[in-house]
Design an enzyme around this catalytic site. Structure first.
Site, PDB file in Angstrom:
ATOM      1  N   GLN A  69      63.191 -30.344  39.136  1.00 20.35           N
ATOM      2  CA  GLN A  69      62.365 -29.994  37.976  1.00 20.35           C
ATOM      3  C   GLN A  69      62.065 -31.239  37.139  1.00 20.35           C
ATOM      4  O   GLN A  69      60.936 -31.447  36.682  1.00 20.35           O
ATOM      5  CB  GLN A  69      63.089 -28.958  37.116  1.00 20.35           C
ATOM      6  CG  GLN A  69      62.282 -28.430  35.962  1.00 20.35           C
ATOM      7  CD  GLN A  69      60.953 -27.873  36.427  1.00 20.35           C
ATOM      8  OE1 GLN A  69      59.914 -28.409  36.070  1.00 20.35           O
ATOM      9  NE2 GLN A  69      60.980 -26.836  37.231  1.00 20.35           N
ATOM     10  N   GLU A 111      60.617 -20.664  32.406  1.00 18.38           N
ATOM     11  CA  GLU A 111      59.610 -20.492  33.462  1.00 18.38           C
ATOM     12  C   GLU A 111      60.309 -20.135  34.788  1.00 18.38           C
ATOM     13  O   GLU A 111      59.961 -19.155  35.433  1.00 18.38           O
ATOM     14  CB  GLU A 111      58.837 -21.815  33.597  1.00 18.38           C
ATOM     15  CG  GLU A 111      57.716 -21.768  34.591  1.00 18.38           C
ATOM     16  CD  GLU A 111      57.119 -23.159  34.829  1.00 18.38           C
ATOM     17  OE1 GLU A 111      57.709 -24.161  34.378  1.00 18.38           O
ATOM     18  OE2 GLU A 111      56.060 -23.232  35.480  1.00 18.38           O
ATOM     19  N   ASP A 124      58.032 -22.821  44.698  1.00 16.47           N
ATOM     20  CA  ASP A 124      56.903 -23.672  44.316  1.00 16.47           C
ATOM     21  C   ASP A 124      55.851 -23.737  45.412  1.00 16.47           C
ATOM     22  O   ASP A 124      54.646 -23.857  45.135  1.00 16.47           O
ATOM     23  CB  ASP A 124      57.388 -25.103  44.049  1.00 16.47           C
ATOM     24  CG  ASP A 124      58.092 -25.233  42.720  1.00 16.47           C
ATOM     25  OD1 ASP A 124      57.999 -24.302  41.916  1.00 16.47           O
ATOM     26  OD2 ASP A 124      58.736 -26.269  42.491  1.00 16.47           O
ATOM     27  N   HIS A 146      29.644   9.876  13.815  1.00 13.61           N
ATOM     28  CA  HIS A 146      30.456  10.229  14.986  1.00 13.61           C
ATOM     29  C   HIS A 146      30.590  11.758  15.057  1.00 13.61           C
ATOM     30  O   HIS A 146      30.437  12.356  16.126  1.00 13.61           O
ATOM     31  CB  HIS A 146      31.842   9.586  14.901  1.00 13.61           C
ATOM     32  CG  HIS A 146      31.866   8.126  15.263  1.00 13.61           C
ATOM     33  ND1 HIS A 146      31.183   7.173  14.544  1.00 13.61           N
ATOM     34  CD2 HIS A 146      32.493   7.468  16.275  1.00 13.61           C
ATOM     35  CE1 HIS A 146      31.396   5.979  15.107  1.00 13.61           C
ATOM     36  NE2 HIS A 146      32.175   6.135  16.158  1.00 13.61           N
TER      37      HIS A 146
END
Lengths: 423, 423
Positions: free
Chosen positions: A253, A321, A355, A414
């Site tokens: 990472q 993440e 990944d 309406h």
């Protein structure tokens, strides 16, 4: 990689930067967008010369360039790419949703119709690195959703070409057009259209701070996937975690860039020390040593918690993440995870697997946004339309209630629209 | 209401305002947000005094105020509201999605875990009008998604109270907290939290231009539903349309505000003239005559097309929030509609039915955003997390491909994370 207490870690975390970008960047990006809106293609050539140092004659990649790229990349790469494509396709197939309807009794038909977006633009970062996986992860779900037109924008290299791995990935996934333009100017071109580049309905893909700010500014005129921040991993390691593996994942990472964030949460101080040593040993053998060292110094932390419950609650606060649960019986603790983009279980499910290869999308919510956002998916490339049909009888039965509600809101026209239909 | 040619209509439409707000509004809103971030509750009291003309001692609505509201609104209203709540609940139940997994063969487990958001804030506009339907349409899907904490923010009336219809709707849907604060300051409070108001993960609900701009600015730090623009209707009327009904529906849209947009597309010039006359006749009998007249003058148009195909293609170009297909066999033409928030079929399915009662959400994409956005739904109040588990064997089989892809991207620490796991 420093070992710190949970409380110190939380204090640091609260000083995290927000999605607000600097005023300077915002102003510059807004100027670029205005220029592209006004001047179209000619401004794209100018900006590309200015920012990428390349004078182009043509924005669009031609077929010869794609053929050349296929010769360069090698058969091993193409095979690995096709294998990844199959896995990503298989996973995303499960995300397809049908149109549906209900309540056709009593003269009432209600439903939701699912329609693919007409056009999608994918931003693929360029510069020093090449990201063929970005192509796969963004194009495949759009294709599966049924989007008829998909364009890629990506900044050219110094020689005016596009990285061959990216071109081959675009070819393999059946991208319609590839344009040599990057930065905020590429986002503006996709959002508003130029002579060469058609306006799209949605822009997806990662990018630097200029790209992120441009996406934020055009958001509303077109749809975007998210405002991407630096990439993050959170590894929860108990005494059953393999420290060599955990260290390798933290390092993977950290190599993304100096702003990337690698956090290890452990329930064992001894394990924390072992992982710290492993990180130091492996780091010295890695190519991207310099980036990794800076990233770990700035954002790499090993946090020691008293219990697994405390560790997992800290995960929810971070909303990482990527989350790796390198703990005993990880499935048993899945229900405790509320906020995470992707959850990797056990010692043999490293982030790198996700990944590139396993199938789930690698476009994931960063910077704590996993508290409210999801991985990119087929659902991001369709939109829904409600469908409503009442018969005369069905409307007649409902009419008094509708009139009451409309009048409570003071919207008497309406109420009138219902009254004129009463026999 | 003017009758115009398609080409003239399209020229006008291209001059539509974009989601870019004026620089003045943006600057003012950014200041309000900064102030609320720094000063918390005290700034909310100050802004409320300044913008709403009310000096409050307490932001939160108490139980006594809710009890009083129930006495004011009347039994008819409560019954109609409960009926609408049942219909909205039934429709949105169908939108719930389960977590799922696949591929548990060969030591591979892949899935998506669905988790509700922790906290949601709903903006309910105040001022002259009351919008209990906004409460139902925003709170019910959040509840069904499983959101544990739902707060409402809404500006107080001149007497310091909240409209009783809104309060009763909040009570009936089980809202946790109701705060007397509106405008950009309310959005800032929900996005960043104050002493009284907890930070939320997502902000939904309509509002004026300040609210819309504030939502755009905080987007990324929290999730938002959409940047809402003025409300729109598009009525497609062939010779089978009841012109009295069509006119009433156009008028009902026009009464929202002067920026509202009512478009009639007809395949018959005669039908166009009849609807024009009906609009003029009915308008004079309506309470909100002045607003309607200004709205129709500015944005109300009757467009005559040569064929139904041409009419429906024009619909896709407009991408209207509300679409009424008052044509023969409307179901047969549903596949031709790509861009519309909600599609109402036939002579007895007026927009007003969907605004309050039928069940589908009335929070719909406006201003052409139906080309890429969807009605609010249960799916807006959950997020997904990918789940990935590989056994040692499964990873071993995949490892060469992953290493090849990682190295093509120059990310060698990613390749290392796979290599260290090879026996």
């Amino acid at each position: 990689m420093r070992i710190i207490e949970k409380s110190a870690f939380l204090t640091d975390k609260n000083n995290r930067s927000s999605a607000y970008h600097s005023q300077t960047v915002r102003t510059r990006v807004a100027e670029i967008i205005s220029t592209v809106k006004e001047q179209g293609d000619s401004s794209l050539f100018t900006f590309t010369e200015q920012f990428d140092g390349v004078k182009l004659n043509e924005l669009r990649v031609n077929e010869q360039e794609i053929a050349e790229a296929r010769d360069v990349v090698g058969e091993d790469f193409i095979q690995a790419l096709q294998e990844a494509r199959r896995n990503i396709t298989a996973f995303h197939e499960s995300q397809k949703q049908p149109s549906w309807f209900m309540g056709e009794q009593n003269g009432v038909f209600l439903g939701q119709k699912i329609t693919p977006l007409d056009r999608v633009g994918v931003y693929v970062p360029g510069g020093k690195a090449a990201y063929p996986s970005t192509v796969l992860m963004n194009v495949i779900p759009a294709r599966l959703a049924g989007v008829p037109k998909i364009s890629i924008v990506t900044p050219p290299q110094a020689d005016g070409k596009i990285n061959p791995y990216v071109l081959v990935a675009a070819y393999e996934t059946g991208v319609d057009h590839i344009y040599k333009v990057g930065g905020a100017q590429a986002i503006a071109a996709l959002a508003y259209g130029t002579e060469s580049i058609a306006k799209v309905n949605k822009i997806v893909g990662p990018g630097n701070t200029y790209v992120a700010q441009a996406k934020k500014l055009v958001y509303g005129d077109v749809s975007i996937d998210m405002i991407a921040g630096p990439s993050e991993i959170c590894v929860v390691a108990d005494e059953t975690a393999n420290p060599q593996f955990a260290a390798a994942d933290l390092l993977s990472q950290a190599e993304h860039d100096e702003a990337a964030s690698a956090i290890c949460i452990t329930t064992s101080e001894e394990q924390g020390l072992t992982i710290q040593n492993e990180v130091n040993e492996q780091m010295n053998q890695l190519d991207r040593h310099d980036i990794i060292e800076k990233s770990l110094e700035k954002n790499g932390r090993i946090v020691v918690c008293k219990s697994l419950d405390e560790a997992l609650e800290l995960v929810n606060t971070i909303a990482p993440e990527h989350l790796q649960l390198m703990i005993k019986n990880p499935y048993d603790h899945l229900h405790m995870i509320r906020n995470a983009g992707a959850i990797f279980l056990g010692n043999y499910s490293p982030e790198a697997l996700g990944d590139y290869f396993a199938g789930p999308n690698h476009t994931l919510p960063t910077n704590g946004t996993a508290a409210f956002a999801s991985p990119l998916g087929v659902y991001d490339f369709v939109k829904k339309s409600s469908v409503i049909h009442y018969t005369e009888n069905a409307l007649s039965t409902a009419s008094e209630s509708i009139i009451t509600l409309a009048e409570a809101e003071g919207l008497t026209a309406h109420a009138n629209a219902i009254r004129v239909r009463k026999a």
